[in-house]
Design a protein around this motif. Structure first.
Motif, PDB file in Angstrom:
ATOM      1  N   PRO A  58       0.299 -10.075   4.494  1.00 19.81           N
ATOM      2  CA  PRO A  58       0.912 -10.493   3.222  1.00 19.81           C
ATOM      3  C   PRO A  58       1.370  -9.336   2.349  1.00 19.81           C
ATOM      4  O   PRO A  58       2.148  -9.539   1.407  1.00 19.81           O
ATOM      5  N   TYR A  59       0.887  -8.129   2.627  1.00 23.83           N
ATOM      6  CA  TYR A  59       1.225  -6.977   1.789  1.00 23.83           C
ATOM      7  C   TYR A  59       2.239  -6.039   2.450  1.00 23.83           C
ATOM      8  O   TYR A  59       2.461  -4.936   1.970  1.00 23.83           O
ATOM      9  N   LEU A  60       2.807  -6.481   3.558  1.00 23.31           N
ATOM     10  CA  LEU A  60       3.787  -5.665   4.270  1.00 23.31           C
ATOM     11  C   LEU A  60       5.197  -6.213   4.057  1.00 23.31           C
ATOM     12  O   LEU A  60       5.391  -7.434   4.042  1.00 23.31           O
ATOM     13  N   LEU A  61       6.152  -5.315   3.907  1.00 25.67           N
ATOM     14  CA  LEU A  61       7.558  -5.698   3.783  1.00 25.67           C
ATOM     15  C   LEU A  61       8.303  -5.573   5.104  1.00 25.67           C
ATOM     16  O   LEU A  61       9.347  -6.185   5.312  1.00 25.67           O
ATOM     17  N   GLY A  62       7.763  -4.765   6.016  1.00 23.76           N
ATOM     18  CA  GLY A  62       8.422  -4.497   7.290  1.00 23.76           C
ATOM     19  C   GLY A  62       8.823  -3.042   7.382  1.00 23.76           C
ATOM     20  O   GLY A  62       9.312  -2.447   6.426  1.00 23.76           O
ATOM     21  N   GLY A  63       8.605  -2.450   8.554  1.00 26.21           N
ATOM     22  CA  GLY A  63       8.977  -1.058   8.772  1.00 26.21           C
ATOM     23  C   GLY A  63       7.908  -0.058   8.373  1.00 26.21           C
ATOM     24  O   GLY A  63       8.172   1.149   8.349  1.00 26.21           O
ATOM     25  N   GLU A  64       6.678  -0.529   8.059  1.00 24.03           N
ATOM     26  CA  GLU A  64       5.635   0.394   7.599  1.00 24.03           C
ATOM     27  C   GLU A  64       4.918   1.106   8.746  1.00 24.03           C
ATOM     28  O   GLU A  64       4.803   0.566   9.846  1.00 24.03           O
ATOM     29  N   LEU A  65       4.408   2.292   8.440  1.00 24.58           N
ATOM     30  CA  LEU A  65       3.364   2.917   9.238  1.00 24.58           C
ATOM     31  C   LEU A  65       2.058   2.483   8.588  1.00 24.58           C
ATOM     32  O   LEU A  65       1.707   2.944   7.490  1.00 24.58           O
ATOM     33  N   LEU A  66       1.366   1.547   9.205  1.00 24.44           N
ATOM     34  CA  LEU A  66       0.143   0.970   8.651  1.00 24.44           C
ATOM     35  C   LEU A  66      -1.041   1.843   9.042  1.00 24.44           C
ATOM     36  O   LEU A  66      -1.340   2.013  10.233  1.00 24.44           O
TER      37      LEU A  66
END
Length: 533
Positions: A58-66
């Motif tokens: 729910p806290y990701l927009l897309g394209g992240e290095l998590l």
């Protein structure tokens, strides 16, 4: 299992360029190591997000290095089902890669996590104990800043080079060549009917060429109206019925079409670009070229020019010059005096592409010349190399234009435009013969000619030149020969005939006039007579 990333919504796209994951892995100071997932150069990082939640989706927009230290993992080995769900949710949320920090929670990467990342095609990167997550975040922002700096520098250099190309003698093809070099592809100026006026760069395949023509037929300037169809595979940008730009893809070739501003409905031009890739900087560089090409090919328009065009139409349809003076009121010479005009004849230096495209190319070149001189009243001549004729207010300064040889008349009233046209033609011939960029006409009543009444002068001229008046060719040859101080070669160049032809004509004129053309007094008398006539 294949993992498909959903594209970001336009309002969620970051203002910074992406960073390749391979670039972070190559940094020795970070010590990152990929232990799972696809190993290719295509993974790009848009953001960095640290989370120890069981479901960070729910806290990701897309394209992240998590980034995660695995605080919520059950044990060092991890639960296979739990980690499978965790990776699946991260991949579904659009995470570009997962960074797992070693120590203080786990001394090694859980094998179940590695297996899950391989299963969902999510790159898994080990972060060594000596590398804090903040260092990874800082490295990403630094890389983004460097990419943005390179992008801005590329845009600045492209803008400068395209502007310099627009100032060259043949500006339209020069801009296309420079654009093709900057983007590493093919560029073309295409009419709505599919005719390619200019092109530069390596030509794409047959399918891409046809797609380029479809794009040119689809796009319209922002102020254009009328329905248009969109071909298969074409994605419009902006207006649904008449986009000002559109894109298409044929195989590995990416195409973009942009409508040029100006011109008349149904006769629009489009800039089409075919490249192996496209990025935001390419789009911005193309936008700069669109503006320059629109200025070079568009018609010079404004309230004053509309009035002048109206007056020209009325004059051609038989109106008397005095009848159209009110239409042109307020757009003439400074000082509120009688309307004065200047006629300019232009001859291009250098040819076009040849063949059927010579006439359109000549029209574009004439349009650029008209824009340079600041007038909408232009006759392009109809063919490459033909003389271009322009009409502009006498208070507007005429300056030399790159790539052109100009002949300029003196200021005249509307009633004397035909006289000024002939004067500009003679001035152009003199400029060509003297190999100068511009020659000025010599009309008016200054000097010795101002001492003789015009009516008496013309009567004397008709009497003196009567034997050759029935032969305009002889009279014009004599005029040009006298203007060029009796030079056979320069007269031949000006008249575009052989020097022996000039000798024969001058000999014939001397015989008819019974004049000794070696006598300077005779030459002077004939010169004044030709001017008065």
């Amino acid at each position: 299992m294949d993992k498909t990333h959903m594209p970001l919504a336009p309002h969620l796209a970051p203002p910074t360029p992406p960073v390749p994951l391979a670039g972070l892995l190559a940094r020795a100071d970070l010590g990152l190591r990929q232990v799972a997932g696809p190993r290719d150069d295509g993974t790009e990082i848009l953001w960095v997000h640290t989370s120890e939640l069981e479901d960070p989706g729910p806290y990701l927009l897309g394209g992240e290095l998590l980034l995660s230290a695995g605080v919520h993992f059950d044990s060092a080995s991890g639960s296979g089902a739990y980690l499978d769900r965790y990776v699946a949710r991260a991949a579904e949320a659009g995470a570009a890669a997962l960074g797992f920090g070693l120590a203080p929670v786990h001394d090694e990467t859980p094998r179940a996590l590695i297996a899950a990342c391989d299963r969902y095609d999510l790159p898994l990167v080990e972060v060594p104990p000596q590398t804090p997550f903040t260092a990874v975040t800082r490295a990403v922002w630094q890389a983004m800043a460097e990419v943005r700096h390179r992008e801005l520098r590329r845009l600045t250099e492209a803008q400068q080079s395209l502007a310099a190309a627009a100032a060259r003698p043949a500006p339209v093809p020069a801009v296309l060549r420079q654009l093709a070099q900057r983007l590493g592809g093919w560029t073309a100026l295409i009419a709505r009917d599919g005719a390619e006026l200019y092109e530069a760069g390596p030509r794409p395949g047959e399918g891409a060429s046809e797609a380029a023509k479809r794009l040119a037929a689809v796009v319209r300037p922002a102020d254009a109206t009328g329905p248009s169809g969109i071909g298969s595979g074409t994605t419009p940008a902006r207006r649904r019925d008449a986009p000002s730009s559109a894109t298409d893809t044929v195989g590995a070739t990416s195409l973009a079409g942009y409508a040029l501003a100006g011109g008349t409905p149904g006769a629009g031009l489009a800039l089409v670009i075919a490249t192996a890739r496209r990025d935001p900087a390419d789009h911005a560089i193309a936008g700069i070229a669109v503006v320059l090409l629109s200025l070079l090919t568009g018609r010079y328009r404004g309230p004053a020019d509309a009035d002048r065009a109206t007056a020209l139409v009325r004059l051609l349809l038989g109106a008397r010059p005095g009848d159209i003076e009110p239409v042109l009121s307020g757009h003439g010479a400074a000082g509120g005096g009688p309307q004065q005009w200047t006629v300019v004849h232009g001859s291009p230096r250098g040819g076009g592409r040849g063949g059927e495209q010579e006439a359109p190319a000549q029209a574009l070149a004439a349009s650029a010349l008209a824009a340079g001189l600041g007038t909408a009243l232009v006759d392009p001549g109809g063919a490459a190399g033909a003389t271009v004729r322009l009409l502009l207010p006498a208070d507007r300064e005429v300056t030399a234009q790159a790539g052109w040889t100009l002949g300029v008349s003196g200021p005249v009233s509307l009633a004397d435009l035909a006289t000024a046209d002939a004067e500009a033609e003679r001035a152009l011939r003199r400029a060509v013969a003297n190999r100068t960029a511009m020659a000025q006409g010599r009309n008016g009543g200054t000097g010795v000619t101002g001492l003789v009444a015009p009516k008496e002068a013309r009567a004397h001229a008709r009497s003196t030149l009567a034997p050759v008046l029935d032969s305009p060719v002889l009279a014009e040859t004599l005029r040009t020969w006298l203007a060029l101080h009796g030079s056979w070669d320069r007269t031949a160049v000006a008249l575009e005939v052989h020097r022996n032809t000039v000798r024969q004509r001058i000999g014939r004129a001397a015989a008819l006039l019974e004049a000794d053309l070696d006598n300077p007094d005779t030459r002077m008398d004939l010169w004044f007579a030709l001017r008065w006539l």
